[in-house]
Design a protein around this motif. Structure first.
Motif, short mmCIF file in Angstrom:
data_model
loop_
_atom_site.label_atom_id
_atom_site.label_comp_id
_atom_site.label_asym_id
_atom_site.label_seq_id
_atom_site.Cartn_x
_atom_site.Cartn_y
_atom_site.Cartn_z
N ASN A 125 47.26 43.76 32.30
CA ASN A 125 46.05 43.12 32.80
C ASN A 125 46.41 41.78 33.41
N SER A 164 44.65 39.32 34.38
CA SER A 164 43.89 38.18 33.87
C SER A 164 44.48 37.64 32.59
N ASN A 215 38.46 35.03 41.38
CA ASN A 215 38.04 34.90 39.98
C ASN A 215 37.67 33.50 39.55
N ASP A 242 33.57 35.90 42.03
CA ASP A 242 32.83 35.59 40.80
C ASP A 242 31.60 34.79 41.17
N ALA A 272 30.40 39.25 41.81
CA ALA A 272 30.58 39.81 40.47
C ALA A 272 29.95 38.92 39.41
N THR A 313 34.01 38.87 35.84
CA THR A 313 34.27 40.29 36.14
C THR A 313 34.76 40.53 37.57
N GLU A 364 37.64 43.05 37.68
CA GLU A 364 37.16 44.38 37.32
C GLU A 364 36.43 45.04 38.49
N LEU A 365 35.57 44.28 39.15
CA LEU A 365 34.81 44.83 40.27
C LEU A 365 35.71 45.08 41.48
N GLU A 374 37.55 48.27 40.91
CA GLU A 374 36.66 49.41 41.17
C GLU A 374 36.58 49.70 42.66
#
Length: 275
Positions: free
Chosen positions: A4, A6, A117, A137, A195, A199, A202-203, A206
């Protein structure tokens, strides 16, 4: 690899790279700027490592889309002013053609998605502008404050911003140096998604997976044609249609092009090979 990005919150030092490449979900590559305690400010080492990470993602045959993000609470705080004040370069001396952070002028054929982010003023905004798509973000902001420091947005800001939003809005942002909120950036079409707090990555992943699910040859040729013909004066110019015809020849004769037709006829999901 499923690390990950992050979670990469230890500043680069020793053997730890200032930017690194990881692969997610098989077909999504992630390039993470990894100087969190410096808000991922760009020094020479980050430029070298980020440029190399992009090259690695481009060369990996399994990667079909690339997310660029920052470790910790910032996306990128721009150039490392301490390095500049000391008279040090912040670019990759071996690859000056890659530009700021090893990214700003570094063309890759695969789609790139900025996962903004956190803090992203100045050079961070210019990295975002160099990407094909962007997720931000809701708490982050974009902006080019260089004129407030007696400088100007030389890493692509004054070149790219007016190509992505209306000229007068771009000029206001550049000449005042005022920030652009995430909501305003979305309203202007400067980003694709806003987002919820925390997140953005994450977005972005996706979105990257959605892109990566499509035929790699068709996706990369579509990106190339859109970028190459984007500056044409008219869509009636012969040159843009010549470029389009080149892409047609590549895509329609590809294995993926044939597989797409077969899969449709057989009512099944296609299996892309990238050839």
């Amino acid at each position: 690899m499923t690390t990950n990005p992050s979670a990469l919150v230890t500043d680069a030092g020793g053997e730890e790279p200032a930017a690194l490449f990881t692969r997610h979900d098989g077909h999504v590559g992630v390039v993470t700027l990894n100087r969190p305690r410096a808000l991922n400010a760009v020094n020479a080492r980050l430029s070298v490592d980020a440029g190399a990470a992009l090259e690695q993602a481009q060369a990996d045959p399994e990667v079909r889309s690339i997310v660029i993000t920052g470790a910790g609470r910032a996306f990128c705080a721009g150039a490392d002013l301490k390095e500049l004040a000391a008279g040090n370069r912040v670019d990759d001396v071996e690859h000056p053609e890659w530009g700021f952070a090893g990214i700003a002028q570094h063309w890759v054929g695969k789609p790139t998605i900025a996962a903004v982010n956190g803090f992203a003023l100045g050079g961070g905004t210019e990295i975002m502008l160099a990407c094909d798509l962007a997720v931000i973000d809701e708490t982050a902001a974009l902006g080019l404050p260089e004129v407030r420091r007696g400088l100007f947005a030389a890493a692509g800001g004054v070149i790219r911003l007016q190509r992505q939003i209306p000229m007068k809005i771009a000029l206001e942002a550049v000449l005042t140096g005022e920030p652009i909120s995430a909501a305003r950036a979305y309203e202007l079409g400067l980003v694709n998604r806003v987002a919820p707090a925390g997140t953005a990555l994450e977005l972005a992943l996706e979105l990257a997976r959605t892109v990566a699910a499509n035929a790699p040859v068709a996706v990369q040729e579509s990106k190339r044609v859109m970028h190459v013909t984007g500056s044409a004066g008219s869509d009636w110019e012969r040159e843009v249609w010549r470029i389009n015809k080149q892409a047609v020849d590549v895509v329609f004769s590809s294995e993926d092009g044939k597989e797409g037709a077969r899969a449709f006829a057989e009512k099944r999901e296609p299996k892309w090979t990238g050839r």
